[in-house]
Design a protein around this motif. Structure first.
Motif, PDB file in Angstrom:
ATOM      1  N   ILE A   1      11.723  74.852  96.589  1.00 16.10           N
ATOM      2  CA  ILE A   1      12.708  75.753  96.325  1.00 16.10           C
ATOM      3  C   ILE A   1      14.124  74.716  96.766  1.00 16.10           C
ATOM      4  O   ILE A   1      14.303  74.614  98.012  1.00 16.10           O
ATOM      5  N   GLY A   2      14.946  74.570  95.907  1.00 16.26           N
ATOM      6  CA  GLY A   2      16.342  73.732  96.170  1.00 16.26           C
ATOM      7  C   GLY A   2      17.310  74.694  96.603  1.00 16.26           C
ATOM      8  O   GLY A   2      18.175  74.125  97.136  1.00 16.26           O
ATOM      9  N   GLY A   3      17.419  75.892  96.538  1.00 17.87           N
ATOM     10  CA  GLY A   3      18.394  77.010  96.707  1.00 17.87           C
ATOM     11  C   GLY A   3      18.239  78.227  96.189  1.00 17.87           C
ATOM     12  O   GLY A   3      17.470  78.531  95.464  1.00 17.87           O
ATOM     13  N   VAL A   4      18.988  79.232  96.745  1.00 14.12           N
ATOM     14  CA  VAL A   4      18.903  80.660  96.605  1.00 14.12           C
ATOM     15  C   VAL A   4      20.429  81.042  96.293  1.00 14.12           C
ATOM     16  O   VAL A   4      21.251  80.899  97.123  1.00 14.12           O
ATOM     17  N   HIS A   5      20.745  81.423  95.125  1.00  9.96           N
ATOM     18  CA  HIS A   5      22.012  81.666  94.416  1.00  9.96           C
ATOM     19  C   HIS A   5      22.119  83.049  93.838  1.00  9.96           C
ATOM     20  O   HIS A   5      21.227  83.560  93.192  1.00  9.96           O
ATOM     21  N   ILE A   6      23.350  83.536  94.074  1.00  6.96           N
ATOM     22  CA  ILE A   6      23.753  84.743  93.384  1.00  6.96           C
ATOM     23  C   ILE A   6      24.605  84.135  92.018  1.00  6.96           C
ATOM     24  O   ILE A   6      25.676  83.596  92.492  1.00  6.96           O
ATOM     25  N   ILE A   7      24.148  84.486  91.108  1.00  2.00           N
ATOM     26  CA  ILE A   7      25.059  84.351  89.693  1.00  2.00           C
ATOM     27  C   ILE A   7      25.500  85.589  89.022  1.00  2.00           C
ATOM     28  O   ILE A   7      24.837  86.433  89.202  1.00  2.00           O
ATOM     29  N   ASP A   8      26.686  85.546  88.301  1.00  2.00           N
ATOM     30  CA  ASP A   8      27.445  86.551  87.527  1.00  2.00           C
ATOM     31  C   ASP A   8      26.267  86.866  86.256  1.00  2.00           C
ATOM     32  O   ASP A   8      26.170  85.922  85.571  1.00  2.00           O
ATOM     33  N   ALA A   9      26.194  88.027  86.153  1.00  2.00           N
ATOM     34  CA  ALA A   9      25.241  88.508  84.889  1.00  2.00           C
ATOM     35  C   ALA A   9      26.311  89.125  84.143  1.00  2.00           C
ATOM     36  O   ALA A   9      27.210  89.423  84.604  1.00  2.00           O
ATOM     37  N   PRO A  10      25.756  89.528  83.042  1.00  2.00           N
ATOM     38  CA  PRO A  10      26.889  90.308  82.140  1.00  2.00           C
ATOM     39  C   PRO A  10      27.013  91.698  82.591  1.00  2.00           C
ATOM     40  O   PRO A  10      26.209  92.346  82.986  1.00  2.00           O
ATOM     41  N   GLY A  11      28.222  92.173  82.592  1.00  2.00           N
ATOM     42  CA  GLY A  11      28.638  93.447  83.021  1.00  2.00           C
ATOM     43  C   GLY A  11      29.037  93.323  84.539  1.00  2.00           C
ATOM     44  O   GLY A  11      29.453  92.189  85.123  1.00  2.00           O
ATOM     45  N   GLU A  12      28.849  94.409  85.400  1.00  2.00           N
ATOM     46  CA  GLU A  12      29.140  94.395  86.768  1.00  2.00           C
ATOM     47  C   GLU A  12      28.126  93.728  87.663  1.00  2.00           C
ATOM     48  O   GLU A  12      28.198  93.546  88.952  1.00  2.00           O
ATOM     49  N   MET A  13      26.864  93.656  87.296  1.00  2.00           N
ATOM     50  CA  MET A  13      26.069  93.129  87.902  1.00  2.00           C
ATOM     51  C   MET A  13      25.534  91.607  88.471  1.00  2.00           C
ATOM     52  O   MET A  13      26.241  90.901  87.498  1.00  2.00           O
ATOM     53  N   SER A  14      25.012  91.394  89.226  1.00  2.00           N
ATOM     54  CA  SER A  14      25.009  90.054  89.632  1.00  2.00           C
ATOM     55  C   SER A  14      23.458  89.739  89.557  1.00  2.00           C
ATOM     56  O   SER A  14      22.307  90.492  89.761  1.00  2.00           O
TER      57      SER A  14
ATOM     58  N   GLN B   1      16.448  78.296  92.708  1.00  2.00           N
ATOM     59  CA  GLN B   1      16.560  77.089  91.986  1.00  2.00           C
ATOM     60  C   GLN B   1      15.248  76.197  92.497  1.00  2.00           C
ATOM     61  O   GLN B   1      15.095  75.901  93.554  1.00  2.00           O
ATOM     62  N   TYR B   2      14.508  75.735  91.532  1.00  2.00           N
ATOM     63  CA  TYR B   2      13.766  74.795  91.808  1.00  2.00           C
ATOM     64  C   TYR B   2      14.054  73.563  91.878  1.00  2.00           C
ATOM     65  O   TYR B   2      14.425  72.877  90.970  1.00  2.00           O
ATOM     66  N   ARG B   3      13.900  73.068  93.166  1.00  2.00           N
ATOM     67  CA  ARG B   3      14.244  71.558  93.529  1.00  2.00           C
ATOM     68  C   ARG B   3      15.659  71.278  93.284  1.00  2.00           C
ATOM     69  O   ARG B   3      16.441  72.138  93.416  1.00  2.00           O
ATOM     70  N   ASP B   4      15.866  70.079  92.549  1.00  2.00           N
ATOM     71  CA  ASP B   4      17.525  69.889  92.210  1.00  2.00           C
ATOM     72  C   ASP B   4      17.361  70.089  90.642  1.00  2.00           C
ATOM     73  O   ASP B   4      18.202  69.510  90.071  1.00  2.00           O
ATOM     74  N   THR B   5      16.709  70.802  90.038  1.00  2.00           N
ATOM     75  CA  THR B   5      16.941  70.856  88.540  1.00  2.00           C
ATOM     76  C   THR B   5      17.532  72.189  88.304  1.00  2.00           C
ATOM     77  O   THR B   5      18.361  72.898  89.119  1.00  2.00           O
ATOM     78  N   ASP B   6      17.909  72.461  86.755  1.00  2.00           N
ATOM     79  CA  ASP B   6      18.181  73.493  86.202  1.00  2.00           C
ATOM     80  C   ASP B   6      17.422  74.796  86.151  1.00  2.00           C
ATOM     81  O   ASP B   6      17.862  75.717  85.648  1.00  2.00           O
ATOM     82  N   GLN B   7      16.326  74.507  86.490  1.00  2.00           N
ATOM     83  CA  GLN B   7      15.228  75.606  86.539  1.00  2.00           C
ATOM     84  C   GLN B   7      15.256  76.521  87.485  1.00  2.00           C
ATOM     85  O   GLN B   7      15.307  76.172  88.562  1.00  2.00           O
ATOM     86  N   GLN B   8      15.436  77.788  86.958  1.00  2.00           N
ATOM     87  CA  GLN B   8      15.635  78.771  88.151  1.00  2.00           C
ATOM     88  C   GLN B   8      14.653  79.877  87.787  1.00  2.00           C
ATOM     89  O   GLN B   8      14.329  80.389  86.534  1.00  2.00           O
TER      90      GLN B   8
END
Length: 173
Positions: free
Chosen positions: A122-135, A140-147
């Motif tokens: 696990i390369g990171g734990v992130h909060i990203i914006d989702a559509p609407g008001e929810m997040s 994140q898997y290693r240093d890739t774009d795979q989540q």
């Protein structure tokens, strides 16, 4: 109107389980419905290959009919298995062995592991914006774009879970 967190956390002796609370996607529901229908059709066909000749004209069941019945039965079994599989993904954080598991529980409650990752992957734990008001809380898997999606809620509701996951998962070497 305030929205409450849809996710839930269940403590276990080996760690904890996170249920995202997100409804199943329409694609998965439709795929399981079609699998159930076609699985039932293949099962009926498999039984018919063997039973119908014996019932109506009394002839023997040939080798080709038995082979076809076995093949149709295998396809039916696989389709019915997929249809009975659950559609809700859970994340199991196993702190005793240092592993994250993506699990789908079937309708009877039996879990099927879809993916397993060591804490070091696990390369990171992130909060990203989702559509609407929810997040959306993601791993994140290693240093890739795979989540791997963990939970969906308001950002303020996800912060304590993000902090807990970061404390448990992010290993310093």
């Amino acid at each position: 109107m305030t929205k409450t967190a849809k996710f839930s956390i269940k403590e276990t002796f080996w760690g904890y389980q996170i249920r995202s609370g997100r409804p199943a996607s329409l694609g998965v529901v439709l795929a399981q419905a079609f699998s159930y229908f076609f699985g039932a059709c293949f099962m009926i066909a498999a039984i018919s290959f063997v039973a119908v000749p014996l019932l109506f004209d009394g002839t023997e069941v040939g080798v080709m009919r038995v082979v076809a019945a076995v093949l149709f039965g295998a396809v039916a079994f696989y389709l019915l298995w997929f249809a009975s599989r659950g559609s809700q993904t859970e994340i199991h954080v196993d702190t005793s062995v240092g592993e994250i598991r993506q699990v789908i529980s079937n309708r009877a409650g039996k879990p099927t592991t879809v993916g397993a990752y060591g804490f070091d992957a696990i390369g990171g734990v992130h909060i990203i914006d989702a559509p609407g008001e929810m997040s959306l809380l993601v791993l994140q898997y290693r240093d890739t774009d795979q989540q791997v999606s963990v939970a969906e809620a308001l950002e303020a509701q996800l912060v304590p879970l993000r902090d807990r996951l970061a404390r448990d998962l992010l290993v310093t070497a």
